[in-house]
Scaffold this motif. Structure first.
Motif, short mmCIF file in Angstrom:
data_model
loop_
_atom_site.label_atom_id
_atom_site.label_comp_id
_atom_site.label_asym_id
_atom_site.label_seq_id
_atom_site.Cartn_x
_atom_site.Cartn_y
_atom_site.Cartn_z
N LYS A 1 20.17 6.36 107.19
CA LYS A 1 19.75 7.64 107.92
C LYS A 1 18.92 7.03 108.97
O LYS A 1 18.43 5.90 109.06
CB LYS A 1 18.80 8.52 106.76
N SER A 2 19.11 7.87 110.09
CA SER A 2 18.29 7.36 111.21
C SER A 2 17.34 8.63 111.74
O SER A 2 17.58 9.62 110.80
CB SER A 2 19.11 7.06 112.24
N ALA A 3 16.52 8.31 112.71
CA ALA A 3 15.66 9.46 113.08
C ALA A 3 16.17 10.92 113.59
O ALA A 3 17.16 10.56 114.53
CB ALA A 3 14.79 8.95 114.02
N ASN A 4 15.74 11.87 113.24
CA ASN A 4 16.34 13.26 113.90
C ASN A 4 15.64 13.28 115.05
O ASN A 4 14.48 13.07 115.24
CB ASN A 4 15.74 14.35 112.88
N PRO A 5 16.22 13.48 116.38
CA PRO A 5 15.93 13.83 117.66
C PRO A 5 15.17 15.04 117.95
O PRO A 5 14.55 14.92 119.35
CB PRO A 5 17.13 13.43 118.48
N ILE A 6 15.02 15.86 117.27
CA ILE A 6 14.40 17.10 117.90
C ILE A 6 13.19 17.20 118.39
O ILE A 6 12.74 17.69 119.25
CB ILE A 6 14.82 18.49 116.75
N ILE A 7 12.21 16.44 117.40
CA ILE A 7 10.99 16.47 117.93
C ILE A 7 10.71 15.65 119.33
O ILE A 7 10.08 16.11 120.25
CB ILE A 7 9.90 15.96 116.91
N GLN A 8 11.25 14.46 119.12
CA GLN A 8 11.10 13.36 120.18
C GLN A 8 11.62 14.15 121.70
O GLN A 8 11.08 13.96 122.65
CB GLN A 8 12.04 12.15 120.00
N SER A 9 12.81 14.77 121.46
CA SER A 9 13.36 15.32 122.73
C SER A 9 12.65 16.74 123.21
O SER A 9 12.76 17.15 124.60
CB SER A 9 14.64 15.58 122.51
N THR A 10 11.56 16.99 122.48
CA THR A 10 11.02 18.29 122.97
C THR A 10 9.57 18.02 123.09
O THR A 10 8.68 18.73 123.19
CB THR A 10 11.15 19.52 121.99
N THR A 11 9.03 16.75 123.00
CA THR A 11 7.69 16.48 123.22
C THR A 11 7.58 15.39 124.34
O THR A 11 7.83 13.99 124.11
CB THR A 11 7.02 15.65 121.88
N GLU A 12 7.03 15.83 125.25
CA GLU A 12 7.10 14.88 126.39
C GLU A 12 5.80 13.86 126.42
O GLU A 12 4.74 14.19 125.91
CB GLU A 12 6.73 15.72 127.74
N GLY A 13 6.02 12.76 126.62
CA GLY A 13 4.92 11.52 126.61
C GLY A 13 4.95 10.86 125.14
O GLY A 13 4.26 10.20 124.96
N ALA B 1 6.20 8.22 122.71
CA ALA B 1 6.83 6.98 122.66
C ALA B 1 7.73 6.79 121.78
O ALA B 1 7.21 6.91 120.52
CB ALA B 1 5.90 5.84 123.03
N VAL B 2 8.93 6.60 121.95
CA VAL B 2 9.83 6.16 120.71
C VAL B 2 10.44 4.75 120.89
O VAL B 2 10.71 4.39 122.12
CB VAL B 2 10.97 7.25 120.36
#
Lengths: 279, 470
Positions: free
Chosen positions: B401-413, B415-416
């Motif tokens: 499995k890999s990371a779900n992008p929903i939080i990363q794409s809605t949280t500016e700043g 780091a991923v």
């Protein structure tokens, strides 16, 4: 629990619910969907959002009573509750001033299309709206759509009202220049609209409704092929470029659980709408 | 001359775990391991040498005081033993069942030098079950309210741990879960026969009893974003949303009917209880010849679930050999006892469908092991011209499995990494002040206990952050 504040019958077997879910209503935008679970034994079903009222704290959706879950949902009344409402899910529609937009809504999806048309008009677009159904009796929201759009047409598969089929769009597309087309409805309809707009180079957005379970990117059952690549309708969509979608593959995947769905639906009906036998 | 007391002989072998017989269990979803009896638990506890410098504690990601709780168990002080466990671990009934103890605490046990290590996990399980079954679960004392408010995102192993720890420290905790039940992978991933769901629910309600406000059906990133949470009165946020996105092979025919991701298959069976369809509404279709692709725990869980759903034949296809399989050894043994077969050194290259768009066969290629790759395991290399076709009507792809992008794409700043996992420092702090993360969303697909360990660490750091915050 999420209470049903309003219930309407839009057409035979097509119902409209407004559910009290203030946090969802606060964020809901056209193009997004909800996952509803009726009770502890229920399945998670995706339903396209057809309206949101922040002041009342409600979200609205329409559904067609086709399977066990939607039939059961249809038996619920104002004041009843569903177990869980999760949303808003999916990427919101792109709403801005495109210029002239052709909106084609078919069947139960006329309801979310009205929500979309409202937003497109508010953004300053000139909207030509088309509502379609199999037969006249299944049409709804004609007046509402007429009021919100600049031009308005009706089509039915059998010609019982308005144009017979969507063939008339071809002539319209050859005479008028559209900057964008939005189609929401049965897969065959969206496929036809996409094929009609393609030669005229009108960017066409379709809303896909494949089978979903979690609806947030975990299971991958909603995978569709778009431009040769696998996409998840729940997190990458549900809206996609209609000229790139593999509609035939989508239809096959939608039918994956047909025998089980039939069994479940039949059992529901045989036991008079509730199969738990009072347990 | 003083008479020396003869020392009681310590048994070298662990008290075996009573289990359902393979021929019975392969057709039901009841728990396979039945758990020790009281006598068995005390006998096993008496094998602990009470080392002055216990190695086992160092092997435990949440640093449970292992010798202490075992001593209390041995002496029959069960209540005290449970409290000792819960000082460090809010979810003992779960960890006692699904932790890979053989890789952690038990690996370090001194008894393994002379025989088998003490079965720490089984003892942990027995105590947690003893407390639950007697019906009154004791809640430890809480610190007085600090007036600080924390949002914990994701009610899986990491989130539950953070929520429990911070609540005990006196902070107000709201725990957001996107699904309709709390537990994360414990409810959607791990099958009933390995971890009964009522046990998960009872440990979740323990966390709620600690004062945690659980909100189900809240997908953070959509209903509220992380920046919105920080603006709306939360002093800190912990992100423990797991690695939710299934990985596919990317070979032709993968979208045919009958091909599930392990996530889909397990979510249907575990979370939605489709093994009880049509009593439960979510369907599952299982064919006669089921093939599982992959060699991890999800692969094994899928295989054993498929068997219980009535598959005639279940075969695990893995691209490396037995030695490289990441699955817990015990679970592989359980699976093989139940009649599941493994085909090693093979990898699918194409799926073949029938006219209805349903999978009917799978073309594979044989592999051989080359030099080790970055993971240290020998890299599988295809053998030219070795293609073969296997008949199958159900395929479950369990390759991670890999990371779900929903939080990363809605949280500016925020780091991923290039894999979409969240970057944190050694305390779980992200690039945003007041925002912490831990578990699979940081490490990628890993274990329940490592997520809990990360949660423990983050909770400590969040507590310090909150107490120093003006």
């Amino acid at each position: 629990m999420y209470e049903i504040l309003s219930k309407k019958e839009l057409a035979p077997k097509i119902k409209w619910f407004e559910i009290y879910a203030p946090a969802v209503a606060e964020k809901a935008q056209p193009g997004q969907f909800l996952i509803i679970i009726i009770d502890e034994k229920g399945e998670r079903i995706p339903l396209t959002i057809a309206g949101a009222d922040k002041a009342k704290g409600t979200v609205a959706f329409a559904f067609n009573e086709v399977g066990k879950t939607t039939k059961q949902l249809g038996t619920l009344c104002e004041g009843d509750s569903v177990w869980n409402v999760t949303g808003p899910l999916g990427v919101p529609s792109e709403i801005r001033n495109f210029g002239k937009v052709l909106c084609v809504g078919g069947g139960v999806m006329i309801a979310p299309m009205l929500y979309q048309v409202e937003a497109l008009r508010k953004a300053g677009n000139n909207v030509t709206a088309v509502v379609g159904a199999r037969i006249e009796s299944l049409l709804f929201f004609e007046d509402e759509m007429k009021k919100l759009s600049d031009k308005f047409y009706v089509a039915t598969d059998d010609g019982s009202k308005g144009y017979k089929g969507l063939g008339f769009l071809k002539e319209m597309l050859s005479k008028e220049k559209f900057d964008r087309c939005v189609a929401m409805g049965p897969v065959v309809m969206m496929k036809e609209v996409s094929e009609l707009t393609k030669p005229f180079g009108v960017p066409t957005i379709v809303t896909l409704t494949p089978i979903m379970v979690d609806g947030m990117g975990m299971c991958g059952v909603c995978r569709v092929t778009v431009g040769g690549k696998t996409k998840f309708a729940c997190v990458d969509g549900p809206e996609f470029d209609g000229h790139l979608v593999d509609f035939d593959g989508l239809v096959k995947r939608q039918r994956m659980f047909l025998p089980e769905e039939r069994l479940s639906s039949l059992m529901w009906e045989l036991q008079g709408g509730c199969r738990c036998g009072g347990k | 001359m003083a008479e020396s007391k003869p020392k009681p002989k310590i048994r070298k072998e662990a008290v075996p775990m009573p289990k359902q017989k393979p021929e019975t269990r392969k057709s039901n979803f009841d728990e396979v391991a039945l758990g020790y009896t009281e006598e068995q638990a005390r006998e096993e506890a008496s094998r602990c040498l009470q080392c002055p410098k216990p190695q086992c504690v160092g092997g435990c990601p949440v640093e449970i005081c292992i010798p202490e709780f075992i001593k209390l168990l041995k002496e029959g002080k069960y209540e005290e033993a449970v409290m000792k466990l819960k000082e460090k671990n809010a979810l003992p009934a779960i960890c006692g069942r699904v932790c890979p103890q053989e890789e952690q605490c038990q690996k370090c046990c001194i008894m393994s030098k002379v025989g088998e290590p003490v079965s720490i996990g089984r003892l942990e399980r027995w105590l947690a079950d003893w407390e639950r079954e007697k019906g009154s679960v004791k809640v430890p004392e809480k610190a007085s309210s600090t007036g600080r408010k924390v949002a914990v995102v994701g009610a899986g192993p990491a989130g539950l741990t953070v929520a429990a720890d911070l609540s005990r420290l006196g902070h107000e905790v709201v725990l957001f879960e996107a699904l309709h039940l709390a537990g994360g992978v414990l409810v959607y991933g791990i099958p009933e026969f390995r971890l009964p769901k009522h046990i998960v629910q009872s440990e979740v309600s323990y966390v709620q009893k600690l004062g945690v406000d659980l909100r189900l059906g809240h997908l953070i990133g959509r209903i509220h974003t992380i920046p919105e949470l920080l603006k709306s009165g939360f002093d800190a946020v912990f992100i423990g949303v797991g690695a939710g996105l299934p990985t596919f092979l990317g070979v032709p025919g993968e979208n045919l009917g009958g091909i599930y991701s392990a996530n889909e298959f397990l979510i249907r069976v575990n979370l939605m209880k489709s093994y009880a369809f049509p009593c439960y509404d979510t369907p599952i279709r299982i064919g006669k010849h089921v093939v599982i692709i992959g060699g991890g725990n999800a692969a094994m869980d899928s295989a054993r679930s498929a068997l219980r759903l009535g598959a005639e034949e279940v075969c695990i296809v893995y691209r490396r050999s037995r030695d490289e399989m990441p699955v817990r050894k015990e679970e592989l043994e359980n699976a093989e006892e139940e009649g599941i077969t493994c085909k090693f050194l093979a990898n699918p290259i194409r799926f073949i469908g029938d006219e209805q768009g349903w999978v009917k066969a799978m073309e594979c290629i044989c592999m051989e092991l080359g030099p080790p790759d970055q993971s240290g395991r020998r890299r599988p290399v295809p053998v030219k011209g070795s293609e073969f076709v296997m008949d199958t009507d159900t395929v479950i792809v369990a390759i991670g499995k890999s990371a779900n992008p929903i939080i990363q794409s809605t949280t500016e700043g925020l780091a991923v990494t290039k894999w979409g996992t969240i970057v944190v420092d050694e305390n779980g702090k992200t690039s945003i002040d007041g925002v912490y993360a831990g578990g699979d969303i940081v490490t990628g697909d890993a274990t329940v206990i490592s997520a809990m360990g990360a949660g423990k660490k983050a909770a400590k750091a969040i507590h310090e952050y909150l107490m120093n915050k003006k």
